[in-house]
Design a protein around this motif. Structure first.
Motif, mmCIF file in Angstrom:
data_model
loop_
_atom_site.group_PDB
_atom_site.id
_atom_site.type_symbol
_atom_site.label_atom_id
_atom_site.label_comp_id
_atom_site.label_asym_id
_atom_site.label_seq_id
_atom_site.Cartn_x
_atom_site.Cartn_y
_atom_site.Cartn_z
ATOM 1 N N ALA A 1 6.851 7.920 -9.063
ATOM 2 C CA ALA A 1 6.734 8.455 -10.174
ATOM 3 C C ALA A 1 5.437 7.965 -11.005
ATOM 4 O O ALA A 1 5.484 6.601 -10.943
ATOM 5 C CB ALA A 1 7.898 8.612 -11.106
ATOM 6 N N PRO A 2 4.873 8.486 -12.046
ATOM 7 C CA PRO A 2 3.806 7.790 -12.519
ATOM 8 C C PRO A 2 4.281 6.957 -13.651
ATOM 9 O O PRO A 2 5.503 6.894 -14.171
ATOM 10 C CB PRO A 2 2.995 9.004 -13.626
ATOM 11 N N LEU A 3 3.669 5.513 -13.795
ATOM 12 C CA LEU A 3 4.085 4.668 -14.369
ATOM 13 C C LEU A 3 4.119 4.820 -15.990
ATOM 14 O O LEU A 3 4.808 4.160 -16.797
ATOM 15 C CB LEU A 3 3.070 3.219 -14.084
ATOM 16 N N ASP A 4 3.109 5.829 -16.386
ATOM 17 C CA ASP A 4 3.226 6.093 -17.844
ATOM 18 C C ASP A 4 3.801 7.319 -18.518
ATOM 19 O O ASP A 4 3.290 7.885 -19.445
ATOM 20 C CB ASP A 4 1.363 6.306 -18.208
ATOM 21 N N ASN A 5 4.781 7.762 -17.831
ATOM 22 C CA ASN A 5 5.425 8.845 -17.979
ATOM 23 C C ASN A 5 6.768 8.733 -17.982
ATOM 24 O O ASN A 5 7.820 8.566 -16.955
ATOM 25 C CB ASN A 5 5.286 10.171 -17.006
ATOM 26 N N VAL A 6 7.593 8.572 -19.421
ATOM 27 C CA VAL A 6 9.170 8.427 -19.553
ATOM 28 C C VAL A 6 9.952 9.344 -18.681
ATOM 29 O O VAL A 6 10.643 8.839 -18.156
ATOM 30 C CB VAL A 6 9.221 8.062 -20.891
ATOM 31 N N ASP A 7 9.731 10.582 -19.128
ATOM 32 C CA ASP A 7 10.325 11.465 -18.485
ATOM 33 C C ASP A 7 10.556 11.430 -16.989
ATOM 34 O O ASP A 7 11.633 11.539 -16.298
ATOM 35 C CB ASP A 7 10.239 12.911 -18.974
ATOM 36 N N ALA A 8 9.397 11.404 -16.374
ATOM 37 C CA ALA A 8 9.238 11.375 -14.862
ATOM 38 C C ALA A 8 9.831 9.937 -14.122
ATOM 39 O O ALA A 8 10.454 10.119 -13.444
ATOM 40 C CB ALA A 8 7.842 11.314 -14.236
ATOM 41 N N ILE A 9 9.603 8.929 -15.181
ATOM 42 C CA ILE A 9 10.452 7.774 -14.555
ATOM 43 C C ILE A 9 11.990 7.836 -14.663
ATOM 44 O O ILE A 9 12.783 7.384 -13.799
ATOM 45 C CB ILE A 9 9.927 6.570 -15.415
ATOM 46 N N LYS A 10 12.582 8.627 -15.796
ATOM 47 C CA LYS A 10 13.841 8.676 -15.856
ATOM 48 C C LYS A 10 14.505 9.492 -14.851
ATOM 49 O O LYS A 10 15.514 9.269 -14.143
ATOM 50 C CB LYS A 10 14.248 9.534 -17.029
ATOM 51 N N GLN B 1 16.435 4.536 -22.925
ATOM 52 C CA GLN B 1 16.895 6.038 -23.169
ATOM 53 C C GLN B 1 18.075 6.329 -22.342
ATOM 54 O O GLN B 1 18.994 7.155 -22.851
ATOM 55 C CB GLN B 1 15.697 7.111 -22.992
ATOM 56 N N LEU B 2 18.014 6.034 -21.028
ATOM 57 C CA LEU B 2 19.152 6.356 -20.006
ATOM 58 C C LEU B 2 20.220 5.650 -20.356
ATOM 59 O O LEU B 2 21.310 6.031 -20.198
ATOM 60 C CB LEU B 2 18.682 5.817 -18.632
ATOM 61 N N LYS B 3 20.226 4.342 -20.783
ATOM 62 C CA LYS B 3 21.448 3.429 -21.211
ATOM 63 C C LYS B 3 21.974 4.016 -22.390
ATOM 64 O O LYS B 3 23.316 4.403 -22.438
ATOM 65 C CB LYS B 3 20.850 1.983 -21.533
ATOM 66 N N ARG B 4 21.230 4.442 -23.660
ATOM 67 C CA ARG B 4 21.860 4.992 -24.745
ATOM 68 C C ARG B 4 22.728 6.406 -24.473
ATOM 69 O O ARG B 4 23.617 6.796 -25.261
ATOM 70 C CB ARG B 4 20.588 5.161 -25.684
ATOM 71 N N ALA B 5 22.097 6.919 -23.408
ATOM 72 C CA ALA B 5 22.584 8.513 -23.131
ATOM 73 C C ALA B 5 23.928 8.277 -22.096
ATOM 74 O O ALA B 5 24.408 9.094 -21.875
ATOM 75 C CB ALA B 5 21.655 9.428 -22.222
ATOM 76 N N SER C 1 24.001 1.792 -15.326
ATOM 77 C CA SER C 1 25.198 0.707 -15.528
ATOM 78 C C SER C 1 25.257 -0.116 -13.985
ATOM 79 O O SER C 1 25.726 -1.293 -14.103
ATOM 80 C CB SER C 1 26.394 1.082 -16.039
ATOM 81 N N GLN C 2 24.768 0.328 -13.196
ATOM 82 C CA GLN C 2 25.011 -0.225 -11.914
ATOM 83 C C GLN C 2 23.559 -0.935 -11.380
ATOM 84 O O GLN C 2 23.443 -1.414 -10.331
ATOM 85 C CB GLN C 2 25.139 0.887 -10.819
ATOM 86 N N LEU C 3 22.647 -0.672 -12.359
ATOM 87 C CA LEU C 3 21.290 -1.341 -12.068
ATOM 88 C C LEU C 3 21.071 -2.793 -12.733
ATOM 89 O O LEU C 3 21.222 -2.863 -13.651
ATOM 90 C CB LEU C 3 20.253 -0.280 -12.395
ATOM 91 N N LEU C 4 20.135 -3.657 -11.841
ATOM 92 C CA LEU C 4 19.578 -4.726 -12.388
ATOM 93 C C LEU C 4 18.283 -4.957 -12.151
ATOM 94 O O LEU C 4 17.899 -4.692 -10.563
ATOM 95 C CB LEU C 4 20.388 -6.123 -12.111
ATOM 96 N N ILE C 5 17.231 -4.847 -12.710
ATOM 97 C CA ILE C 5 15.724 -4.931 -12.491
ATOM 98 C C ILE C 5 15.363 -6.380 -12.760
ATOM 99 O O ILE C 5 15.503 -7.048 -13.535
ATOM 100 C CB ILE C 5 14.965 -3.861 -13.112
ATOM 101 N N ARG C 6 15.206 -7.063 -11.454
ATOM 102 C CA ARG C 6 14.716 -8.395 -11.182
ATOM 103 C C ARG C 6 13.184 -8.467 -11.320
ATOM 104 O O ARG C 6 12.635 -7.996 -10.290
ATOM 105 C CB ARG C 6 15.212 -9.073 -10.125
ATOM 106 N N LEU C 7 12.533 -9.311 -12.468
ATOM 107 C CA LEU C 7 11.350 -9.285 -12.121
ATOM 108 C C LEU C 7 11.074 -10.711 -12.092
ATOM 109 O O LEU C 7 11.066 -11.593 -12.896
ATOM 110 C CB LEU C 7 10.443 -8.945 -13.674
ATOM 111 N N ARG C 8 10.328 -11.069 -10.829
ATOM 112 C CA ARG C 8 10.206 -12.346 -10.277
ATOM 113 C C ARG C 8 9.005 -12.908 -10.469
ATOM 114 O O ARG C 8 7.899 -12.366 -10.121
ATOM 115 C CB ARG C 8 10.409 -12.476 -8.744
#
Length: 416
Positions: free
Chosen positions: A361-370, A253-257, A263-270
């Motif tokens: 922020a809670p893991l199950d809340n999209v708005d809170a995560i944004k 949602q943030l990317k589409r908005a 655009s400055q973020l990369l999440i690395r899941l190791r």
């Protein structure tokens, strides 16, 4: 003169892929400093789904390590992917009990330990501990770490009943039961109100300073070539307990908005152990350019990566409010900014908040995560993201946890 303790642990080198290895490994490494000589009873490496020799260097040369017969039922005893239910109760490593009980009796006869310790989450370890305690009468410390038979876990009723029966047996026979979080202890006080008040003991996880010192000298993992800020999650991403669905939706949602900070973020899941599913989820949300799925690396290299990344990511669902990932303490020690996606009222959030970090922020809340992502990235870019306090870091060393364990062994073996 040192006394001996028999440590029963499935998670032990050369197993790879579980931060739980560190608990038994560091106890076996540091106990001698506090008057106890460890003897390790673990599983034959054939039972491990993945192996690496990188932690073998930390097994003290003088420690006796017995690797008893054990199979993984799903890999060794299945036919066309199916196997008898009895071969996987309480878990897929129940054959370890067949090898470990006679091996444990031989060790006890030869070395005369004063106490027994077994550690979950491989339930068979407690089955072995309970059997050896019943046969010898030695005081037993059952290390649960996290709750066993929980509401809705294990999902299979037959497995849940096996866990429950073993749990009840452990509480009946053990001298102490240890847990890694206050919430887990509270859960069991409510479930078993007749247990003596001093039977349930908090013994948290931690980090190992010596390994971090080695990691500081490791080659640095190259940063993203695009110059983006790397937010690292190091370790398994469970489909339920650490489900990143809402995080991926928030990123999409943030990317589409057109959120400029994203655009400055990369999440690395190791070393997720779940790459195929996560790749599919990222593609569905259109964020494959924001997610990097990285392979497992040796433990010291993983710590080095933590030390040199821009930020660290915690994933912990509300179903695990009474649990604290062992990785959280290593994150604190890494002295890097932390974004914790976890229930704000859970034990994981409490540990992170008490360390002086409020990006939660809670893991199950999209708005809170944004909102949390915007806040975290703003702080990160401005070099204002909070780190853990030195007091919180110093309190969480594995050597200190081992001293607590040694004092518990002293108490368990006192003659009343």
């Amino acid at each position: 003169m040192s006394r001996r303790v028999l440590l029963i642990a499935y998670h032990y080198p050369p197993l790879r892929g579980s931060s739980g290895i560190q608990r038994a490994l560091r106890f076996s490494q540091y106990l001698t400093e506090f008057g106890w000589e460890p003897i390790v009873l673990t599983a034959h490496p054939r039972a491990y789904p993945d192996k690496s020799d990188d932690l073998m260097v930390d097994v003290p040369p003088g420690v006796i390590v017995e690797r008893a017969f054990a199979l993984d039922t799903s890999r060794h005893l299945s036919l066309a992917g199916r196997y008898p239910r009895a071969f996987a109760l309480p878990d897929r490593w129940v054959t370890w009990w067949l090898g470990a009980v006679p091996a444990g009796m031989r060790l006890i006869k030869r070395y005369q330990p004063a106490a027994i310790w077994s550690t979950y989450p491989i339930a068979t370890a407690h089955k072995i501990g309970a059997t050896l305690q019943a046969r010898t009468g030695l005081p037993w410390i059952a290390d649960f770490r996290d709750p066993m038979a929980q509401d809705g876990y294990p999902e299979d009723p037959t497995v849940w009943n096996a866990f429950k029966q073993l749990e009840m047996r452990a509480f009946k026979q053990c001298r102490f039961a240890t847990f890694t979080s206050p919430g887990a202890i509270q859960t069991y006080r409510e479930t078993y109100p007749d247990l003596p008040g001093n039977k349930l003991v908090l013994l948290e996880n931690g980090y190992d300073e010596e390994v971090f010192a080695r990691a500081a000298g490791q080659p640095v993992t190259p940063a993203d070539k695009g110059g983006r800020r790397i937010l690292l999650h190091s370790g398994i991403v469970y489909s339920m307990e650490r489900d990143p669905t809402q995080l991926f939706m928030a990123l999409g949602q943030l990317k589409r908005a057109g959120e400029p900070l994203i655009s400055q973020l990369l999440i690395r899941l190791r070393a997720t152990g779940n790459d195929a599913r996560l790749q599919e989820m990222a593609a569905r949300e259109g964020i494959t350019d924001l997610i990097e799925l990285a392979p497992p690396i040796p433990y010291a290299d993983a710590l080095s990566e933590m030390l040199n990344t821009d930020g660290l990511l915690v994933l912990q669902g509300a179903s695990c409010n009474g649990q604290i990932p062992a990785k959280a303490y290593e994150y604190l020690r890494a002295r890097r900014p932390i974004l914790a996606l976890t229930d704000p009222v859970g034990d994981t959030a409490d540990v992170i908040r008490r360390a002086g970090i409020n990006t939660i922020a809670p893991l199950d809340n999209v708005d809170a995560i944004k909102a949390a992502l915007r806040q975290f990235m703003s702080l990160l870019v401005a070099d204002q993201a909070p780190y853990a306090s030195e007091a919180a870091i110093q309190a969480a060393s594995r050597r200190g946890r081992t001293e607590q364990f040694a004092r518990l062994l002293d108490a368990a073996t006192q003659v009343s």
